[in-house]
Design an enzyme around this catalytic site. Structure first.
Site, PDB file in Angstrom:
ATOM      1  N   GLU A 290       0.695  -1.311  -0.160  1.00  0.00           N
ATOM      2  CA  GLU A 290      -0.074   0.141  -0.005  1.00  0.00           C
ATOM      3  C   GLU A 290       0.781   1.323  -0.126  1.00  0.00           C
ATOM      4  O   GLU A 290       0.473   2.166  -0.622  1.00  0.00           O
ATOM      5  CB  GLU A 290      -0.899   0.081   1.197  1.00  0.00           C
ATOM      6  CG  GLU A 290      -2.198  -0.991   0.895  1.00  0.00           C
ATOM      7  CD  GLU A 290      -1.936  -2.456   1.696  1.00  0.00           C
ATOM      8  OE1 GLU A 290      -0.735  -2.817   1.836  1.00  0.00           O
ATOM      9  OE2 GLU A 290      -2.657  -3.136   1.302  1.00  0.00           O
TER      10      GLU A 290
ATOM     11  N   HIS B 284      -9.678  -4.592  10.849  1.00  0.00           N
ATOM     12  CA  HIS B 284     -10.343  -4.681   9.694  1.00  0.00           C
ATOM     13  C   HIS B 284     -11.473  -3.711   9.587  1.00  0.00           C
ATOM     14  O   HIS B 284     -12.358  -3.774   8.719  1.00  0.00           O
ATOM     15  CB  HIS B 284     -10.678  -5.747   9.130  1.00  0.00           C
ATOM     16  CG  HIS B 284      -9.380  -6.618   8.371  1.00  0.00           C
ATOM     17  ND1 HIS B 284      -8.344  -6.949   9.165  1.00  0.00           N
ATOM     18  CD2 HIS B 284      -9.153  -7.159   7.240  1.00  0.00           C
ATOM     19  CE1 HIS B 284      -7.409  -7.510   8.456  1.00  0.00           C
ATOM     20  NE2 HIS B 284      -7.907  -7.854   7.175  1.00  0.00           N
TER      21      HIS B 284
END
Ligand SMILES: Cc1ncc(C[n+]2csc(CCOP(=O)(O)OP(=O)(O)O)c2C)c(N)n1
Ligand SMILES: [Mg+2]
Lengths: 325, 366
Positions: A60, A129
């Site tokens: 990322e 998450h």
């Protein structure tokens, strides 16, 4: 009007913008061959080919930083984060580089990047998450933050986001991807920074955004049916820029406010809103501003309990009754 | 009025220990005309005089924050940037004055930025660590160690996406090579065959930590793990920098191939001007570099031996550089500061272009 899922609406926005502007490119993990971790980008690789739909490694900081650099040179990357929760490993690229480069260059450099993906709890995936970073993102001047609640808004706002010359962070919701809604045909563009009154009412204003809009609308129906209370639901749609005028107009009508957000309450979007409403509309208020947020702890895994940690229709109902009391 | 530049003349490099450049015969250097050679020399001197002048301004409290001087490393930026074509790009870290001057930014706007003035290259909004000149393909000036390397990879991605023949040079220090984002960028560059050269300016230290105490193995050789080519060169010799970089830049532009190049160099001053520089290296080490490897003295010696430059030319170029640096300080001193009203300009493109604004709502929260 055609009925689309929220997922399809986003896909259509991507496809239309890819078609319209050859500088638009979609990059992210599993966006191509796999057809998208949540199938948002399904079919785009087949239609637009590997130059425009780019599968990235799990990297990322690397690929978002690459997107930021490419945007400085005039590319319009739309980066998918599989989960917004993973922004933390790219924080420096997102909030040091994308957010600051225009300022530090005295306005010489723009960064027309979009970063999109789901940011929500409620899927029992635990604390790592389930982050909802809209407040963290919106704390950085230079960026724009969008949280659509419906298919039509998702499409119209994403098209605006892609055409915008500033970095736009677009926060979707895995629990909304399957939700259906009418989406206007043809060129449907919703400007950023414009709230939408999703339900009109006279007794209480619920200011909310994202999936909490759905919970608020459900609670509003019960309040009408069982309590004879008329609730107005204002969907912010965009967190920054913020349409305070629509909020204040509603407060001037109802004189009572409940803020509902899928956010931890400390220094949240709601705390900023509460400050602004009391500052600008103190004389309009018949009661203190009420807030309903996520219960202040990391996201719990336990499925039935997670429902109670997040805003849900019964929690909204309870909070609304308190605000109306 | 600010103080004038009359810094003690640089110590003359010892001619016996500065052999003429072994890279002078490289085609890219052979091709240089007399004026172009002198220009390389002049640019290095202008960087040095600019920085010496800025240091005195800092000591006179005209400059805030950090000031990371490039003194000793001039041949790196000058050699690399002298090779730039129209589609080549540069990005670097916070030790960014040398690259800025090497790409052609003016000393006035650079000095004014240090002074925090509205006439600075970033209108006083970036400071020493954040110089930018997109019109010269110079993309900063970045304060977070290693953070600029994914951006530089993105510049290369954009060049390739647009179908242009160009390359990005992404500079970093020897301390940056251990950042995760740098390795992510290495992988992406090789995986997607992007025309980026990762340039490690190895000055031996990251702040007070020597390379030996921070990095395992050879810095550029890590390229092998990513299936990239790599090289090293002598950053005290501008000809060698050009010879090595030219090879890899060609490969990037023509074959879209990335590479990692380690350029061995040395900084004479502390990490920043706040570093007393008395804990991690010996004064004798610095003296030895200055005496035998100073890039400006080495190149002066080279040009004298080529007969391209005379002692008188060198003195004249030096005097002009000092005068230019002094004038830049005067310009900076005389320039206005930005006003509090400027604080919220240059944040959003849309806020700065109200006629073209499409979004609604509040952008700022005061
Ligand atoms: C992420 C991050 N960590 C730490 C710092 C503080 N810091 C600034 S420069 C520096 C040393 C970097 O050394 P090197 O990469 O060798 O570059 P040089 O200063 O030698 O040019 C450190 C630790 C920083 N700016 N960013
Ligand atoms: Mg170093």
């Amino acid at each position: 009007m055609p009925v689309l899922t929220y997922r399809e609406a986003i896909r259509h926005a991507l496809a239309e913008e890819l078609e319209r502007d050859s500088s638009v490119v979609v990059l992210g993990e599993e966006v191509g061959q796999f057809n998208g971790a949540y199938k948002v980008t399904e079919g785009l690789l087949a239609k637009f080919g590997p130059k425009r739909i780019v599968d990235t490694p799990i990297s990322e900081a690397g690929f978002i930083g690459l997107g930021v650099g490419a945007s400085m040179l005039g590319i319009r990357p739309v980066m998918e984060l599989m989960f917004w929760s993973f922004y933390s490993v790219a924080f420096d690229q997102i909030l040091n580089n994308a957010a600051n480069v225009r300022y530090m260059s005295g306005g010489l450099i723009n960064c027309p990047i979009v970063i999109r993906g789901p940011a929500n709890g409620g899927t029992n995936v635990g604390a790592t998450h389930s982050h909802t970073p809209e407040n963290v993102l919106a704390n950085h001047p230079g960026v724009k933050v969008v949280v659509p609640s419906t298919a039509a808004d998702a499409k119209g706002l994403l098209k605006s986001a892609i055409r915008d010359n500033d970095p736009v962070f677009f926060l979707e919701n895995t629990l909304l991807y399957g939700e259906k809604g009418e989406v206007p045909e043809g060129e449907h563009v919703v400007p950023l920074g414009l709230a939408d009154v999703k339900r009109a009412g006279t007794d209480l204003t619920i200011v909310t955004y994202g999936r909490s809009v759905l919970h608020s609308l459900a609670a509003a129906e019960i309040l009408q049916r069982d309590h004879g209370a008329s609730v107005e639901v204002v969907d912010l749609r965009t967190i920054r820029p913020l349409d305070l005028d629509t909020v204040l107009a509603s407060v001037a009508k109802t004189h009572r406010v409940l803020i509902v957000e899928e956010q931890k309450p400390f220094a949240s979007v709601g705390s900023q809103l509460a400050y602004m409403i009391q500052r600008e509309a103190f004389d309009e208020l018949d009661a203190p501003i009420h807030r309903l947020a996520t219960v202040d702890a990391p996201a719990i895994y336990s499925p039935p309990v997670e429902v109670e940690q997040l805003p849900n229709p019964s929690r909204v109902l309870k909070a609304a009754l308190e605000a109306l009391a | 009025m600010t103080k004038k530049t009359n810094a003690s003349a640089d110590k003359k490099a010892d001619a016996s220990v500065t052999p003429t450049s072994t890279s002078a015969s490289a085609p890219i250097n052979q091709r240089l005309g007399k004026e172009e050679r002198i220009e390389l020399y002049r640019t290095m001197l202008r960087i040095r005089r600019f920085e010496e002048r800025s240091l005195r301004a800092y000591q006179a409290k005209k400059i805030g924050g950090f000031l990371h001087l490039y003194i000793g490393q001039e041949a790196v930026a000058v050699g690399c940037c002298s090779l730039m074509g129209p589609n080549d790009h540069v990005i670097t870290a916070y030790r960014d004055h040398g690259h800025a001057i090497a790409v052609g930014m003016g000393l006035n706007e650079l000095m004014a930025e240090l002074f925090g003035k509205a006439t600075g290259c970033s209108k006083g909004k970036g400071g020493s660590m954040h110089y930018f000149a997109p019109d010269r393909n110079y993309w900063g000036g970045h304060g977070i160690v290693g953070g600029q390397i994914p951006l530089g990879t993105g510049l290369a991605y954009a060049v390739k996406y647009k179908g242009l023949k160009g390359a990005a040079m992404a500079f970093m220090g020897d301390g940056a090579v251990n950042q995760g984002a740098v390795h992510e960028a290495y992988n992406l560059a090789s995986l997607w065959q992007l025309p980026v050269i990762f340039v490690i300016e190895n000055n031996g230290y990251s702040m007070g930590t020597s390379q030996q105490r921070s990095s395992a193995g050879d810095l550029a050789k890590r390229a092998e793990g990513y299936n990239m080519s790599w090289g090293t060169c002598n950053g005290h010799d501008v000809y060698d920098v050009r010879a090595v970089m030219d090879r890899f830049l060609r490969q990037a532009r023509e074959e879209s191939k990335p590479a990692i190049i380690e350029i061995r160099t040395y900084r004479y001053r502390g990490h920043s001007v706040a570093d007393p520089d008395n804990t991690y290296r010996a004064k004798a080490e610095i003296e030895e570099y200055r005496r035998t490897k100073d890039p400006i003295q080495v190149f002066q010696h080279q040009l004298l031996s080529e007969g391209v430059l005379t002692e008188a030319d060198a003195a004249q170029i030096d005097q002009a550089a000092r005068t230019e640096a002094d004038a830049a300080a005067d310009f900076a001193e005389a320039s206005p500061f930005p006003t509090p009203d400027d604080i919220q300009k240059d944040v959003y493109w849309e806020a700065d272009h109200p006629a073209e604004r499409k979004s609604q709502g509040r952008l700022f929260f005061n």
